[in-house]
Scaffold this motif. Structure first.
Motif, PDB file in Angstrom:
ATOM      1  N   LEU A  58      -5.585  20.223  -7.972  1.00 50.88           N
ATOM      2  CA  LEU A  58      -5.505  19.295  -6.837  1.00 50.88           C
ATOM      3  C   LEU A  58      -6.268  18.018  -7.167  1.00 50.88           C
ATOM      4  CD1 LEU A  58      -6.030  21.657  -3.752  1.00 50.88           C
ATOM      5  CD2 LEU A  58      -3.891  20.901  -4.798  1.00 50.88           C
ATOM      6  N   PRO A  59      -5.729  16.867  -6.806  1.00 47.30           N
ATOM      7  CA  PRO A  59      -6.386  15.595  -7.147  1.00 47.30           C
ATOM      8  C   PRO A  59      -7.655  15.354  -6.328  1.00 47.30           C
ATOM      9  CG  PRO A  59      -4.489  15.191  -5.743  1.00 47.30           C
ATOM     10  CD  PRO A  59      -4.453  16.658  -6.089  1.00 47.30           C
ATOM     11  N   HIS A 103      -0.532  27.558  11.739  1.00 46.86           N
ATOM     12  CA  HIS A 103      -1.253  27.217  12.969  1.00 46.86           C
ATOM     13  C   HIS A 103      -2.662  26.673  12.686  1.00 46.86           C
ATOM     14  CE1 HIS A 103      -2.409  31.428  12.121  1.00 46.86           C
ATOM     15  NE2 HIS A 103      -3.603  31.039  12.549  1.00 46.86           N
ATOM     16  N   ALA A 104      -3.121  26.801  11.432  1.00 46.35           N
ATOM     17  CA  ALA A 104      -4.458  26.317  11.069  1.00 46.35           C
ATOM     18  C   ALA A 104      -4.452  25.922   9.594  1.00 46.35           C
ATOM     19  CB  ALA A 104      -5.501  27.401  11.338  1.00 46.35           C
ATOM     20  N   PRO A 105      -3.747  24.847   9.262  1.00 50.05           N
ATOM     21  CA  PRO A 105      -3.571  24.485   7.851  1.00 50.05           C
ATOM     22  C   PRO A 105      -4.791  23.804   7.235  1.00 50.05           C
ATOM     23  CG  PRO A 105      -2.523  22.861   9.248  1.00 50.05           C
ATOM     24  CD  PRO A 105      -3.026  23.943  10.168  1.00 50.05           C
ATOM     25  N   TRP A 106      -4.916  23.977   5.943  1.00 49.61           N
ATOM     26  CA  TRP A 106      -5.871  23.199   5.160  1.00 49.61           C
ATOM     27  C   TRP A 106      -5.157  21.970   4.600  1.00 49.61           C
ATOM     28  CZ3 TRP A 106     -10.998  23.437   4.552  1.00 49.61           C
ATOM     29  CH2 TRP A 106     -11.665  24.624   4.879  1.00 49.61           C
ATOM     30  N   PHE A 107      -5.910  20.892   4.485  1.00 52.04           N
ATOM     31  CA  PHE A 107      -5.425  19.671   3.848  1.00 52.04           C
ATOM     32  C   PHE A 107      -6.383  19.302   2.718  1.00 52.04           C
ATOM     33  CE2 PHE A 107      -3.906  19.542   8.191  1.00 52.04           C
ATOM     34  CZ  PHE A 107      -2.602  19.107   8.078  1.00 52.04           C
ATOM     35  N   ASN A 108      -5.833  19.034   1.558  1.00 50.62           N
ATOM     36  CA  ASN A 108      -6.649  18.548   0.450  1.00 50.62           C
ATOM     37  C   ASN A 108      -6.845  17.041   0.607  1.00 50.62           C
ATOM     38  OD1 ASN A 108      -7.915  18.728  -2.296  1.00 50.62           O
ATOM     39  ND2 ASN A 108      -6.225  17.338  -2.802  1.00 50.62           N
ATOM     40  N   ILE A 109      -8.101  16.625   0.705  1.00 56.13           N
ATOM     41  CA  ILE A 109      -8.418  15.197   0.843  1.00 56.13           C
ATOM     42  C   ILE A 109      -9.186  14.749  -0.391  1.00 56.13           C
ATOM     43  CG2 ILE A 109      -9.558  13.427   2.229  1.00 56.13           C
ATOM     44  CD1 ILE A 109      -7.228  14.805   3.658  1.00 56.13           C
ATOM     45  N   MET A 131       0.834  -1.197   0.000  1.00 59.16           N
ATOM     46  CA  MET A 131       0.000   0.000   0.000  1.00 59.16           C
ATOM     47  C   MET A 131       0.873   1.253   0.000  1.00 59.16           C
ATOM     48  SD  MET A 131      -2.835   1.295   2.818  1.00 59.16           S
ATOM     49  CE  MET A 131      -3.672  -0.280   2.794  1.00 59.16           C
ATOM     50  N   LYS A 132       0.484   2.215  -0.811  1.00 61.04           N
ATOM     51  CA  LYS A 132       1.225   3.465  -0.867  1.00 61.04           C
ATOM     52  C   LYS A 132       1.095   4.223   0.448  1.00 61.04           C
ATOM     53  CE  LYS A 132       1.559   7.725  -3.585  1.00 61.04           C
ATOM     54  NZ  LYS A 132       0.974   8.511  -4.691  1.00 61.04           N
ATOM     55  N   LYS A 133       2.188   4.792   0.918  1.00 60.08           N
ATOM     56  CA  LYS A 133       2.202   5.502   2.187  1.00 60.08           C
ATOM     57  C   LYS A 133       1.530   6.862   2.061  1.00 60.08           C
ATOM     58  CE  LYS A 133       5.398   7.017   5.824  1.00 60.08           C
ATOM     59  NZ  LYS A 133       6.834   7.138   6.203  1.00 60.08           N
ATOM     60  N   ILE A 134       0.725   7.201   3.069  1.00 57.77           N
ATOM     61  CA  ILE A 134       0.099   8.517   3.126  1.00 57.77           C
ATOM     62  C   ILE A 134       1.013   9.449   3.918  1.00 57.77           C
ATOM     63  CG2 ILE A 134      -1.845   9.845   4.072  1.00 57.77           C
ATOM     64  CD1 ILE A 134      -3.587   7.358   3.596  1.00 57.77           C
ATOM     65  N   THR A 135       1.382  10.565   3.325  1.00 56.67           N
ATOM     66  CA  THR A 135       2.242  11.524   4.000  1.00 56.67           C
ATOM     67  C   THR A 135       1.511  12.855   4.175  1.00 56.67           C
ATOM     68  OG1 THR A 135       3.226  12.439   1.986  1.00 56.67           O
ATOM     69  CG2 THR A 135       4.273  10.476   2.941  1.00 56.67           C
ATOM     70  N   ILE A 136       1.829  13.531   5.260  1.00 58.95           N
ATOM     71  CA  ILE A 136       1.216  14.832   5.529  1.00 58.95           C
ATOM     72  C   ILE A 136       1.559  15.818   4.420  1.00 58.95           C
ATOM     73  CG2 ILE A 136       1.255  16.809   7.107  1.00 58.95           C
ATOM     74  CD1 ILE A 136       1.694  14.783   9.394  1.00 58.95           C
ATOM     75  N   ALA A 137       2.799  15.780   3.965  1.00 63.40           N
ATOM     76  CA  ALA A 137       3.268  16.738   2.957  1.00 63.40           C
ATOM     77  C   ALA A 137       2.485  16.655   1.655  1.00 63.40           C
ATOM     78  CB  ALA A 137       4.751  16.507   2.688  1.00 63.40           C
ATOM     79  N   ASP A 138       1.973  15.475   1.312  1.00 62.93           N
ATOM     80  CA  ASP A 138       1.229  15.317   0.067  1.00 62.93           C
ATOM     81  C   ASP A 138      -0.141  15.985   0.114  1.00 62.93           C
ATOM     82  OD1 ASP A 138       3.223  13.940  -1.206  1.00 62.93           O
ATOM     83  OD2 ASP A 138       2.436  11.954  -0.699  1.00 62.93           O
ATOM     84  N   HIS A 139      -0.617  16.290   1.312  1.00 59.66           N
ATOM     85  CA  HIS A 139      -1.978  16.812   1.466  1.00 59.66           C
ATOM     86  C   HIS A 139      -2.035  18.222   2.050  1.00 59.66           C
ATOM     87  CE1 HIS A 139      -3.846  12.892   0.586  1.00 59.66           C
ATOM     88  NE2 HIS A 139      -2.763  12.400   1.174  1.00 59.66           N
ATOM     89  N   LYS A 140      -1.004  18.602   2.796  1.00 53.93           N
ATOM     90  CA  LYS A 140      -1.020  19.903   3.458  1.00 53.93           C
ATOM     91  C   LYS A 140      -0.811  21.020   2.444  1.00 53.93           C
ATOM     92  CE  LYS A 140       1.073  22.156   7.502  1.00 53.93           C
ATOM     93  NZ  LYS A 140       2.093  21.991   8.571  1.00 53.93           N
ATOM     94  N   ILE A 141      -1.627  22.051   2.542  1.00 55.89           N
ATOM     95  CA  ILE A 141      -1.543  23.181   1.615  1.00 55.89           C
ATOM     96  C   ILE A 141      -0.713  24.280   2.268  1.00 55.89           C
ATOM     97  CG2 ILE A 141      -2.865  24.965   0.405  1.00 55.89           C
ATOM     98  CD1 ILE A 141      -5.148  22.868   0.212  1.00 55.89           C
ATOM     99  N   ILE A 142       0.454  24.534   1.713  1.00 54.95           N
ATOM    100  CA  ILE A 142       1.388  25.483   2.316  1.00 54.95           C
ATOM    101  C   ILE A 142       1.677  26.675   1.408  1.00 54.95           C
ATOM    102  CG2 ILE A 142       2.496  23.759   3.789  1.00 54.95           C
ATOM    103  CD1 ILE A 142       4.726  23.556   1.712  1.00 54.95           C
TER     104      ILE A 142
END
Length: 292
Positions: free
Chosen positions: A20-21, A237-243, A1-12
């Motif tokens: 965005l996928p 301090h309040a990031p968005w994540f693309n899911i 299974m492909k690893k889920i990383t915070i960096a792949d989803h966090k919008i910085i």
């Protein structure tokens, strides 16, 4: 299974939503994803017990997304192994008459989680810069002193409101609330499939509303508003994540993994130790109980 990383989803940085996928390919099947989710949510549940005992942080989980993006089922599956006393779920609908007599953030303040608890908000304070921006006439219902017509709901108005939201979240973060904002990124084609399913399956009919089709016609407007909101308010301090939300099991695992992998890095979140006097007398307390 492909690893889920915070960096792949966090919008910085600034994003274009269309880039965005909406599909997360974990290179495995749904059964394996569900098994992995069980493991992660159990670890997350144990961490929440420690958070509750620690009692110094609260966790605010914000879920935003278009209709049918899977927010309800995600809440059910991700937080299933939590102690009921440690998690509070709120769903924000159209403001009530009482809520409209207060400022728009008032009802969100009332719903904030206490220290030691998770607060999961299904639709959030961002409704006030999403739905109201697509339908600016709704702002008139707030009876604001300087807003007399839709023409007054202009760019300056939205600039002010975004500043208020950023200040609100900064205040929460500075006082011990850890904020996670998840954008459930559903494609328009997948929403169509899910709406048709609600119509085709009798047991799903109750979920359907004709209003869903009216809002669907405004899809592009909503995407523009989401993009602007995310770009203006994704802070450290309040990031968005693309899911990516087209695959529900993968979306649930992504949210659970991001929560757990972020929170486990807070090394100060640990169960409090007994005071020296209690520790020194543990054998006496055991003896007292055993001799009853």
């Amino acid at each position: 299974m492909k690893k889920i990383t915070i960096a792949d989803h966090k919008i910085i940085s600034k994003i274009k939503l269309s880039n965005l996928p909406s599909i997360l390919d974990l290179e495995t099947n749904d059964d394996d994803i569900k098994k992995e989710l069980k493991k992660v949510r159990k670890k997350l549940g144990k961490l929440q017990d420690t958070l509750y005992a620690h009692g110094k942080y609260s966790i605010l989980v914000c879920l935003q997304g278009m209709d049918t993006s899977g927010k309800d089922s995600l809440i059910r599956e991700v937080f299933k192994d939590f102690n009921a006393r440690g998690v509070e779920v709120m769903s924000f609908k159209v403001p009530t008459e009482l809520e409209l007599k207060h400022d728009y953030l008032w009802r969100h303040y009332l719903a904030l989680p206490a220290r030691g608890k998770f607060g999961v908000h299904n639709r959030t304070h961002y409704e006030n810069v999403l739905v109201t921006r697509v339908h600016p006439n709704y702002i008139l219902g707030e009876k604001l002193p300087n807003i007399h017509s839709v023409e007054d709901v202009n760019d300056k108005f939205w600039d002010t409101r975004f500043n208020q939201i950023n200040n609100f979240e900064k205040h929460l973060a500075e006082n011990g609330t850890l904020i996670f904002k998840f954008f459930m990124n559903l494609s328009k084609d997948e929403q169509k499939r899910r709406l048709l399913r609600r119509l085709d399956l009798k047991q799903k009919n109750w979920k359907f509303s004709a209003g869903d089709l009216k809002e669907r016609k405004l899809w592009d407007n909503y995407m523009d508003c989401y993009q602007d909101a995310i770009n203006r308010t994704s802070k450290e301090h309040a990031p968005w994540f693309n899911i990516p939300a087209d695959n529900k099991p993968a979306a649930r695992l992504a949210v659970a993994t991001i929560l757990y992998n972020t929170l486990k890095e807070y090394k100060d979140i640990k169960e409090p130790e007994l005071d020296d006097k209690t520790k020194a007398n543990l054998h006496l307390y055991k003896e007292q109980l055993n001799n009853e």
